[in-house]
Design a protein around this motif. Structure first.
Motif, mmCIF file in Angstrom:
data_model
loop_
_atom_site.group_PDB
_atom_site.id
_atom_site.type_symbol
_atom_site.label_atom_id
_atom_site.label_comp_id
_atom_site.label_asym_id
_atom_site.label_seq_id
_atom_site.Cartn_x
_atom_site.Cartn_y
_atom_site.Cartn_z
ATOM 1 N N ALA A 29 0.837 -1.207 0.000
ATOM 2 C CA ALA A 29 0.000 0.000 0.000
ATOM 3 C C ALA A 29 0.870 1.254 0.000
ATOM 4 C CB ALA A 29 -0.922 -0.005 1.224
ATOM 5 N N PHE A 30 1.961 1.190 0.765
ATOM 6 C CA PHE A 30 2.866 2.338 0.817
ATOM 7 C C PHE A 30 3.486 2.615 -0.549
ATOM 8 C CE2 PHE A 30 7.338 3.651 0.990
ATOM 9 C CZ PHE A 30 7.181 4.945 1.466
ATOM 10 N N HIS A 31 4.027 1.591 -1.174
ATOM 11 C CA HIS A 31 4.714 1.792 -2.455
ATOM 12 C C HIS A 31 3.742 2.188 -3.568
ATOM 13 C CE1 HIS A 31 8.694 0.742 -1.133
ATOM 14 N NE2 HIS A 31 8.245 -0.356 -0.570
ATOM 15 N N ALA A 32 2.482 1.771 -3.444
ATOM 16 C CA ALA A 32 1.481 2.199 -4.417
ATOM 17 C C ALA A 32 1.188 3.691 -4.247
ATOM 18 C CB ALA A 32 0.197 1.391 -4.253
ATOM 19 N N ALA A 33 1.196 4.155 -2.998
ATOM 20 C CA ALA A 33 0.912 5.569 -2.713
ATOM 21 C C ALA A 33 2.138 6.450 -2.909
ATOM 22 C CB ALA A 33 0.399 5.714 -1.278
ATOM 23 N N PHE A 34 3.329 5.854 -2.842
ATOM 24 C CA PHE A 34 4.571 6.629 -2.975
ATOM 25 C C PHE A 34 5.510 5.904 -3.959
ATOM 26 C CE2 PHE A 34 8.750 8.286 -1.679
ATOM 27 C CZ PHE A 34 8.471 9.643 -1.608
ATOM 28 N N GLU A 70 6.400 15.498 2.360
ATOM 29 C CA GLU A 70 5.041 15.377 2.917
ATOM 30 C C GLU A 70 4.257 14.236 2.267
ATOM 31 O OE1 GLU A 70 2.639 16.223 6.001
ATOM 32 O OE2 GLU A 70 4.644 17.005 5.586
ATOM 33 N N PRO A 71 4.364 14.029 0.941
ATOM 34 C CA PRO A 71 3.729 12.839 0.352
ATOM 35 C C PRO A 71 4.274 11.538 0.948
ATOM 36 C CG PRO A 71 4.190 14.422 -1.378
ATOM 37 C CD PRO A 71 4.839 14.948 -0.126
ATOM 38 N N LEU A 72 5.557 11.532 1.311
ATOM 39 C CA LEU A 72 6.146 10.357 1.953
ATOM 40 C C LEU A 72 5.480 10.106 3.304
ATOM 41 C CD1 LEU A 72 8.303 8.144 2.280
ATOM 42 C CD2 LEU A 72 9.886 9.908 3.092
ATOM 43 N N PHE A 73 5.294 11.162 4.086
ATOM 44 C CA PHE A 73 4.636 11.043 5.384
ATOM 45 C C PHE A 73 3.196 10.556 5.213
ATOM 46 C CE2 PHE A 73 2.292 13.120 8.982
ATOM 47 C CZ PHE A 73 2.865 12.380 10.013
ATOM 48 N N ALA A 74 2.494 11.120 4.232
ATOM 49 C CA ALA A 74 1.105 10.741 3.987
ATOM 50 C C ALA A 74 0.999 9.264 3.603
ATOM 51 C CB ALA A 74 0.509 11.608 2.880
ATOM 52 N N ALA A 75 1.942 8.789 2.780
ATOM 53 C CA ALA A 75 1.924 7.390 2.349
ATOM 54 C C ALA A 75 2.229 6.451 3.509
ATOM 55 C CB ALA A 75 2.927 7.181 1.217
#
Length: 206
Positions: A15-20, A76-81
């Motif tokens: 899920a993380f790698h899909a979001a980031f 910030e996208p990293l934190f969100a992911a």
């Protein structure tokens, strides 16, 4: 927060790698991996609640270790992911952090230490509710709790004039008075401080 009971660490990582979908520099991969696993495990604990103290600890850990992250606009996208991968809301975490820090910043270090030692008695919201929750039978401790504890002391009025080691010692003592395992709090805060220092040196060298 709703997280599937069958969610695995591997699911959270996917899920993380899909979001980031970006390359993460070698210096930051370990921090990302550790937070991914930690947030996943916390999300599975029945006695864990996402509150202001957790938000302060998580935000402090991420912002400290991600200082100097490049490209900066991906921080910030990293934190969100990272948050979303285990069912947390990054915007809510930031808002809880801001509210807790604001509540503490209007009071002296001695006042904040007293609130912490007395499970939130006399403290303003959201601090009072957060600290009162420590007495729950299903309360679940994490290192983010210890870091959040230290961070709240650091944000108190007048704390900037106190030596960092003295603040860490105060956090240790308060943690013990709260019924937390002193050795665990000591270990978590000492490791956090040394790792943060090493990270800062590595970023400077880069």
């Amino acid at each position: 927060m709703s997280v599937s009971a069958c969610l695995t660490v591997a699911d959270s990582k996917r899920a993380f790698h899909a979001a980031f979908p970006y390359v993460i520099g070698p210096l930051y991969r370990r921090m990302v991996d550790e937070l991914l696993v930690e947030l996943h495990l916390l999300s599975r604990q029945s006695g864990f609640h996402s509150d202001g103290l957790f938000a302060v600890g998580l935000t402090q850990v991420f912002d400290g270790f991600a200082k100097g992250y490049r490209p900066q606009q991906q921080s910030e996208p990293l934190f969100a992911a990272l948050c979303a991968s285990s069912g947390f809301d990054a915007q809510q975490i930031r808002a809880q952090h801001a509210a807790a820090v604001k509540a503490v910043g209007e009071h002296s270090l001695d006042e904040v230490k007293q609130w912490l030692a007395q499970r939130g008695q006399g403290a303003p919201e959201p601090i009072a509710g957060v600290l009162a929750g420590i007495d729950r039978a299903d309360f679940h401790y994490s290192r983010l709790f210890a870091v959040g504890l230290l961070s709240l002391l650091q944000h108190a009025r007048g704390a900037e004039a106190v030596e960092p080691q003295a603040l860490r010692q105060a956090a240790h003592e308060i943690g013990e008075s709260m019924g937390l395992m002193k050795e665990r709090v000591d270990k978590d805060l000492t490791l956090y401080a040394s790792t943060l220092e090493n990270m800062a040196q590595a970023v400077e060298l880069m």
